[in-house]
Design an enzyme around this catalytic site. Structure first.
Site, mmCIF file in Angstrom:
data_model
loop_
_atom_site.group_PDB
_atom_site.id
_atom_site.type_symbol
_atom_site.label_atom_id
_atom_site.label_comp_id
_atom_site.label_asym_id
_atom_site.label_seq_id
_atom_site.Cartn_x
_atom_site.Cartn_y
_atom_site.Cartn_z
ATOM 1 N N ARG A 296 0.824 -1.223 0.000
ATOM 2 C CA ARG A 296 0.000 0.000 0.000
ATOM 3 C C ARG A 296 0.852 1.265 0.000
ATOM 4 O O ARG A 296 0.437 2.293 -0.545
ATOM 5 C CB ARG A 296 -0.920 0.011 1.209
ATOM 6 C CG ARG A 296 -2.055 -0.963 1.015
ATOM 7 C CD ARG A 296 -3.079 -0.830 2.097
ATOM 8 N NE ARG A 296 -4.218 -1.648 1.741
ATOM 9 C CZ ARG A 296 -5.201 -1.956 2.557
ATOM 10 N NH1 ARG A 296 -5.194 -1.501 3.793
ATOM 11 N NH2 ARG A 296 -6.195 -2.698 2.153
ATOM 12 N N LYS B 239 -19.997 -15.332 0.388
ATOM 13 C CA LYS B 239 -21.209 -14.772 0.983
ATOM 14 C C LYS B 239 -22.139 -14.084 0.001
ATOM 15 O O LYS B 239 -21.770 -13.088 -0.617
ATOM 16 C CB LYS B 239 -20.812 -13.774 2.074
ATOM 17 C CG LYS B 239 -20.301 -14.455 3.320
ATOM 18 C CD LYS B 239 -20.033 -13.448 4.401
ATOM 19 C CE LYS B 239 -20.973 -13.644 5.573
ATOM 20 N NZ LYS B 239 -20.868 -12.545 6.522
ATOM 21 N N GLY C 154 -9.751 -8.615 -2.311
ATOM 22 C CA GLY C 154 -8.455 -9.108 -1.862
ATOM 23 C C GLY C 154 -8.197 -10.559 -2.227
ATOM 24 O O GLY C 154 -7.120 -10.903 -2.740
ATOM 25 N N GLY D 228 -14.389 -2.825 0.416
ATOM 26 C CA GLY D 228 -15.776 -2.375 0.606
ATOM 27 C C GLY D 228 -16.139 -1.222 -0.311
ATOM 28 O O GLY D 228 -17.269 -1.138 -0.804
#
Ligand code: AMP
Length: 379
Positions: free
Chosen positions: A21, A183, A335, A358
């Site tokens: 990052r 999910k 990810g 998100g």
């Protein structure tokens, strides 16, 4: 210039264990520091919840940043306050100043106007390069932005918005979406928003079993989100109504359990009661790779099987390879999916690896992200 970056990096024994990052923010930081007298760099790290926690200090990040930028970087003792202001305005101090963790103050996550104004008072130009927090209306991503006449997106932020907007508003066609992972609940909004936009939808991973169950197909012990079966039926009906082909796996790599030492068994159609589907089977791989091969633009989110376990990773790997075979624009989000692309060795050949987590999912749901809206807001 104030630059909001995402230095929320993993730490081990007080050291940064993964510098990706920090490296990703370098193009923007290099550009800004070449133009500005002072580059004020701000980030959150972990979840200190408004408290000053030594283990959430950005001190380890400062060291790496200084090395990577090949310039001295000063770590300010805080992110707001008179001491910080004095450092920022002191010409004897280094040109790059890293503010201490924004989340040491509750005002950051609460989007407190006074805190936002205090941050804004440190610079005259605002740059946001932290797309991963753009779905949060925090002081550093939203509240402070209105105090700037000059504001804009950094390179990383811009690349995310450009690719994802193009996908939603002006895609190359055929546009195929490939969704997997575990999910259904995480992906409902994305599925709803994408179905009317895509030319084909391929569903794999554990996600597929809730859909197969909704079609009345036995899925044995596979992961199913029972409460979402009616919703899966609704999405299938939506796709039918819009004449969007929705492909579900026609065969599966199954086992009696994740751990079992017996070899996996390929099963077509219904899965016996004592087995669970842990990867897409070879016929599905052929179907999915053919569909991906026809596409001009592909979005992929979520592994197609339990790819962390070698014997259930073949479907995911095959599809990752297929993504880079043609000349389609490929966008990989999430990810796990980025990790799967890395594992398959195709990372370099993907057009865009979206690491927004998100924020990416909310963007794909069609939501206006507060961080994006703030940059577009009135002067
Ligand atoms: P997500 O975070 O929703 O994208 O889910 C990623 C996780 O889904 C990974 O850890 C995969 O191992 C898991 N997964 C994918 N397919 C399956 C499956 N058929 N059964 C169980 N877990 C799966």
């Amino acid at each position: 210039m104030f630059v909001r970056v995402d230095f929320n990096v993993p730490l081990r024994d007080g050291k940064v264990s993964e510098t990706h990052r920090i490296e990703a923010a370098l193009p923007t930081l290099r550009r800004v520091s070449a133009q500005a007298k002072k580059t004020i760099v701000a980030s959150h790290l972990g979840r200190p919840g408004g408290k000053r926690l030594t283990e959430s200090s950005l001190a380890p990040v400062r060291d790496i940043l200084s090395r990577l930028l090949a310039t001295p970087v000063l770590l300010a003792p805080d992110c707001i306050g008179v001491e910080v202001e004095a450092l920022v305005h002191d010409p004897r101090q280094p040109g790059v100043i890293l503010l201490e963790n924004l989340r040491f103050h509750r005002g950051e996550e609460d989007n407190d106007p006074d805190f936002a104004q205090a941050l804004a008072s440190l610079a005259e130009v605002y740059v946001n390069d932290a797309f991963g927090t753009a779905h949060r209306a925090h002081a550093s991503t939203a509240g402070m932005v209105k105090f700037f006449r000059e504001k804009g997106a950094g390179f990383l932020f811009k690349k995310e918005v450009d690719y994802l907007s193009r996908l939603l508003s002006a895609p190359e066609r055929p546009l195929v979406a490939l969704l997997g992972g575990a999910k259904v609940s995480d992906k409902i909004g994305v599925l709803r928003n994408l179905i009317p936009k895509v030319d084909g939808l391929l569903i794999g991973g554990a996600l597929a079993y809730t859909f197969l169950k909704a079609k009345g197909i036995s899925v044995g012990k596979s992961l199913v989100e029972e409460d979402h079966v009616p919703l899966a039926a609704e999405l299938i009906a939506q796709a039918e109504r819009l004449e969007v082909p929705l492909l579900l796996p026609v065969d599966h790599v199954t086992a009696q359990g994740v751990q079992g030492d017996q070899g996996p068994v390929i099963v077509e159609d219904s899965i016996p009661l004592d087995r669970m589907g842990l990867d897409i089977g070879p016929k599905t791989v052929i179907q999915f790779t053919q569909e991906v091969g026809k596409a001009k633009m592909v979005l992929w989110n979520g592994p197609l099987g339990m790819f962390e376990v070698e014997r259930f990773s073949h479907g995911t790997r095959a599809v990752a390879l297929a993504l880079t075979r043609g000349n389609a624009i490929s966008i990989i989000a999430g990810g796990d999916t980025v990790a799967a692309a890395h594992e398959a060795g195709v990372e370099e050949r993907i057009s865009h690896l979206s690491t927004g987590g998100g924020a990416t999912l909310e963007f794909l749901e069609g939501k206006k992200l507060p961080g994006v809206a703030a940059l577009e807001g009135p002067d």
